[in-house]
Design a protein around this motif. Structure first.
Motif, PDB file in Angstrom:
ATOM      1  N   LYS A 172       0.619  -0.950   0.342  1.00  0.00           N
ATOM      2  CA  LYS A 172      -0.004  -0.083   0.336  1.00  0.00           C
ATOM      3  C   LYS A 172       0.931   0.767  -0.099  1.00  0.00           C
ATOM      4  O   LYS A 172       1.502   1.161   0.198  1.00  0.00           O
ATOM      5  CB  LYS A 172      -1.129  -0.249   1.240  1.00  0.00           C
ATOM      6  N   ARG A 173       0.643   2.486  -0.193  1.00  0.00           N
ATOM      7  CA  ARG A 173       0.772   3.550  -0.657  1.00  0.00           C
ATOM      8  C   ARG A 173       1.349   3.985   0.947  1.00  0.00           C
ATOM      9  O   ARG A 173       0.137   4.090   1.667  1.00  0.00           O
ATOM     10  CB  ARG A 173       0.353   4.740  -0.989  1.00  0.00           C
ATOM     11  N   ALA A 174       2.116   4.047   1.516  1.00  0.00           N
ATOM     12  CA  ALA A 174       2.494   5.247   2.631  1.00  0.00           C
ATOM     13  C   ALA A 174       3.175   6.640   1.867  1.00  0.00           C
ATOM     14  O   ALA A 174       2.548   7.367   3.175  1.00  0.00           O
ATOM     15  CB  ALA A 174       3.857   4.078   3.441  1.00  0.00           C
ATOM     16  N   VAL A 175       2.760   6.818   1.059  1.00  0.00           N
ATOM     17  CA  VAL A 175       3.883   8.617   0.655  1.00  0.00           C
ATOM     18  C   VAL A 175       3.437   8.191  -0.310  1.00  0.00           C
ATOM     19  O   VAL A 175       3.145   7.996  -1.860  1.00  0.00           O
ATOM     20  CB  VAL A 175       5.283   8.885   1.212  1.00  0.00           C
ATOM     21  N   TRP A 176       2.506   9.335  -1.070  1.00  0.00           N
ATOM     22  CA  TRP A 176       1.941   9.699  -2.812  1.00  0.00           C
ATOM     23  C   TRP A 176       2.391  11.184  -2.845  1.00  0.00           C
ATOM     24  O   TRP A 176       1.358  12.380  -2.864  1.00  0.00           O
ATOM     25  CB  TRP A 176       1.177   9.637  -2.311  1.00  0.00           C
ATOM     26  N   ALA A 177       3.381  12.140  -3.173  1.00  0.00           N
ATOM     27  CA  ALA A 177       4.303  12.573  -3.150  1.00  0.00           C
ATOM     28  C   ALA A 177       4.171  13.919  -4.549  1.00  0.00           C
ATOM     29  O   ALA A 177       4.136  12.875  -5.288  1.00  0.00           O
ATOM     30  CB  ALA A 177       5.049  13.420  -2.521  1.00  0.00           C
ATOM     31  N   GLU A 178       3.366  14.869  -5.135  1.00  0.00           N
ATOM     32  CA  GLU A 178       4.415  15.260  -6.108  1.00  0.00           C
ATOM     33  C   GLU A 178       4.663  15.857  -6.383  1.00  0.00           C
ATOM     34  O   GLU A 178       5.608  16.029  -5.673  1.00  0.00           O
ATOM     35  CB  GLU A 178       2.018  16.997  -5.570  1.00  0.00           C
ATOM     36  N   TYR A 179       4.729  16.773  -7.491  1.00  0.00           N
ATOM     37  CA  TYR A 179       5.715  16.961  -8.366  1.00  0.00           C
ATOM     38  C   TYR A 179       7.341  17.933  -7.755  1.00  0.00           C
ATOM     39  O   TYR A 179       8.103  17.933  -6.691  1.00  0.00           O
ATOM     40  CB  TYR A 179       6.041  17.592  -8.920  1.00  0.00           C
ATOM     41  N   GLY A 180       6.258  18.885  -6.931  1.00  0.00           N
ATOM     42  CA  GLY A 180       6.401  20.285  -6.683  1.00  0.00           C
ATOM     43  C   GLY A 180       7.382  19.630  -4.651  1.00  0.00           C
ATOM     44  O   GLY A 180       7.596  20.334  -4.699  1.00  0.00           O
ATOM     45  N   ASP A 181       6.374  18.874  -4.681  1.00  0.00           N
ATOM     46  CA  ASP A 181       6.651  18.826  -2.769  1.00  0.00           C
ATOM     47  C   ASP A 181       7.891  17.516  -2.630  1.00  0.00           C
ATOM     48  O   ASP A 181       8.389  17.068  -1.523  1.00  0.00           O
ATOM     49  CB  ASP A 181       5.482  18.096  -2.431  1.00  0.00           C
ATOM     50  N   THR A 182       8.574  17.037  -4.157  1.00  0.00           N
ATOM     51  CA  THR A 182       9.723  16.306  -4.004  1.00  0.00           C
ATOM     52  C   THR A 182      10.932  16.478  -4.597  1.00  0.00           C
ATOM     53  O   THR A 182      10.821  17.643  -5.781  1.00  0.00           O
ATOM     54  CB  THR A 182       9.086  14.724  -5.116  1.00  0.00           C
TER      55      THR A 182
END
Length: 410
Positions: free
Chosen positions: A277-287
């Motif tokens: 399962k996903r523990a993190v699903w971060a957007e481009y600007g947050d990475t």
């Protein structure tokens, strides 16, 4: 001549060298390689194979050649290349391609050995066709190689329509008949004829919509990432090499994973669709940029650090960093007022799609279901993510809310 009933193009007539190539081992192997890899874990009807896709590409190439007025030996070369263009695919198609490339230096379109040293080469030579020349066409070389591998190639036209048909997702539906009919050459470049800016845009739009809903669906990405990790462990054993995996089919690879102690847990999870399962699903600007450009070794070190901090086994953390957003289809060329123009320079739609593509980009950290919170918190610290101090579970739920329609039980 052989006539084959196809679910997308109706009846496909196969003649000449292509008819003789059909029953060769490398072509028949494609019946056992899924077109969309693990996507069938999301869309159960996506069981179509590289074999039927190759037939579709052959069919569209034949239609394009007729429209362009190409005949004789040159046409036979292109037909052969169209049918053979995917024989270099590893099991599960693109899912393990980058992994195998790191070990072999070969991608799926590097097929010279398959065309020269197998029965395929013998068939080509019987028809007075040079296997090396066909391999070049598959790699996109020369004027006619653009038909097989280019920005307006028939490969893309078939897989969009076929993938939409078999998943039931309507976004890949394009007017492939018009696309094939309107192809022309200008100064040696394959372009769409006058009045076809919208036709080219439709191809671009279809690809942009199919990516988040099918090709980069969250569940598909998780299963692909798990398959890559398991295959990496498999070829780290002394019994199976990357070169051997490259020539397996889907069933061979799953059997090998089941029978290898280091990978049998993944095989059991795959069989039961018991995915991470996903523990993190971060957007481009947050990475962070350094993470987006991290190499394979750096990714593995970060996974180990996250697992250590979260107190879970290292094999239970997967860091999935997609490539930078790109839109190669925007370089497709169209005739406008008698001039050849790149679609990206002429169409305002391209700018919007590029923005949407970056907004759809996500970096993922995956783990077992009961460890998502602590792995997520550890990942935020280790990766230096900028999520405004919010809990990872809250960030994930907020993103999920906008994707629920396509989550498929993720």
């Amino acid at each position: 001549m052989t006539t084959i009933k196809d679910s997308v193009h109706d009846h496909i007539s196969v003649d000449g060298v292509a008819a003789d190539l059909l029953d060769t081992g490398p072509v028949q192997r494609l019946r056992r390689v899924a077109q969309l890899g693990t996507v069938k874990l999301v869309y159960p009807s996506a069981n179509h194979t590289r074999f039927e896709h190759s037939l579709g590409v052959y069919h569209l190439a034949d239609r394009a050649l007729a429209s362009l007025g190409v005949e004789g030996v040159e046409a036979e070369r292109v037909r052969a290349a169209a049918l053979l263009h995917d024989i270099g695919h590893a099991p599960f198609s693109h899912n393990v391609e980058e992994l195998l490339h790191r070990h072999t230096g070969l991608y799926h379109d590097d097929v010279t050995d398959l065309l020269v040293d197998t029965e395929v080469g013998a068939v080509l030579r019987e028809h007075d066709l040079d296997p090396g020349r066909i391999a070049g066409l598959i790699a996109g070389e020369g004027q006619y190689g653009q038909l097989v591998s280019g920005e307006l190639d028939v490969d893309r036209m078939d897989y969009l329509v076929r993938d939409a048909h078999h998943t039931g997702v309507p976004y890949g539906t394009i007017d492939h008949e018009r696309l094939v009919r309107e192809l022309t050459f200008a100064d040696g470049e394959l372009v769409l004829d006058e009045g076809n800016v919208q036709t080219a845009e439709s191809l671009l739009m279809a690809r942009a919509l199919m990516t988040p809903t099918v090709y980069a669906h969250p569940v598909a990405r998780i299963s692909k990432a798990m398959l890559r990790r398991a295959t990496e462990r498999l070829i780290a054993t002394p019994d199976i090499s990357a070169a051997e995996v490259r020539r397996m089919d889907d069933y061979d690879l799953i059997c090998a994973l089941r029978m290898t102690p280091d990978t049998e847990e993944f095989a059991e999870r795959y069989d039961r669709r018991d995915l991470f399962k996903r523990a993190v699903w971060a957007e481009y600007g947050d990475t962070p940029e350094r993470l987006r450009s991290a190499d394979h070794g750096e990714i593995r070190d970060l996974e180990a650090d996250i697992a250590d901090r979260a107190a879970v086994p290292a094999g239970q953390v997967v860091l999935d960093v997609p490539a930078e957003p790109s839109m190669t289809e925007s370089t497709s060329e169209v005739l406008v007022g008698g001039e050849v123009r790149r679609l990206g320079d002429h169409s305002p739609l391209v700018t919007g799609l590029r923005t949407a593509q970056k907004r759809q980009w996500r970096m993922g950290v995956y783990t077992v279901a009961d460890a998502t919170d602590r792995v997520g918190r550890a990942a935020v610290d280790v990766l230096g993510l900028d999520i405004d101090g919010a809990l990872v579970s809250e960030v994930r739920r907020r993103v999920n809310a906008s994707l629920d329609e396509f989550e498929g039980g993720a």
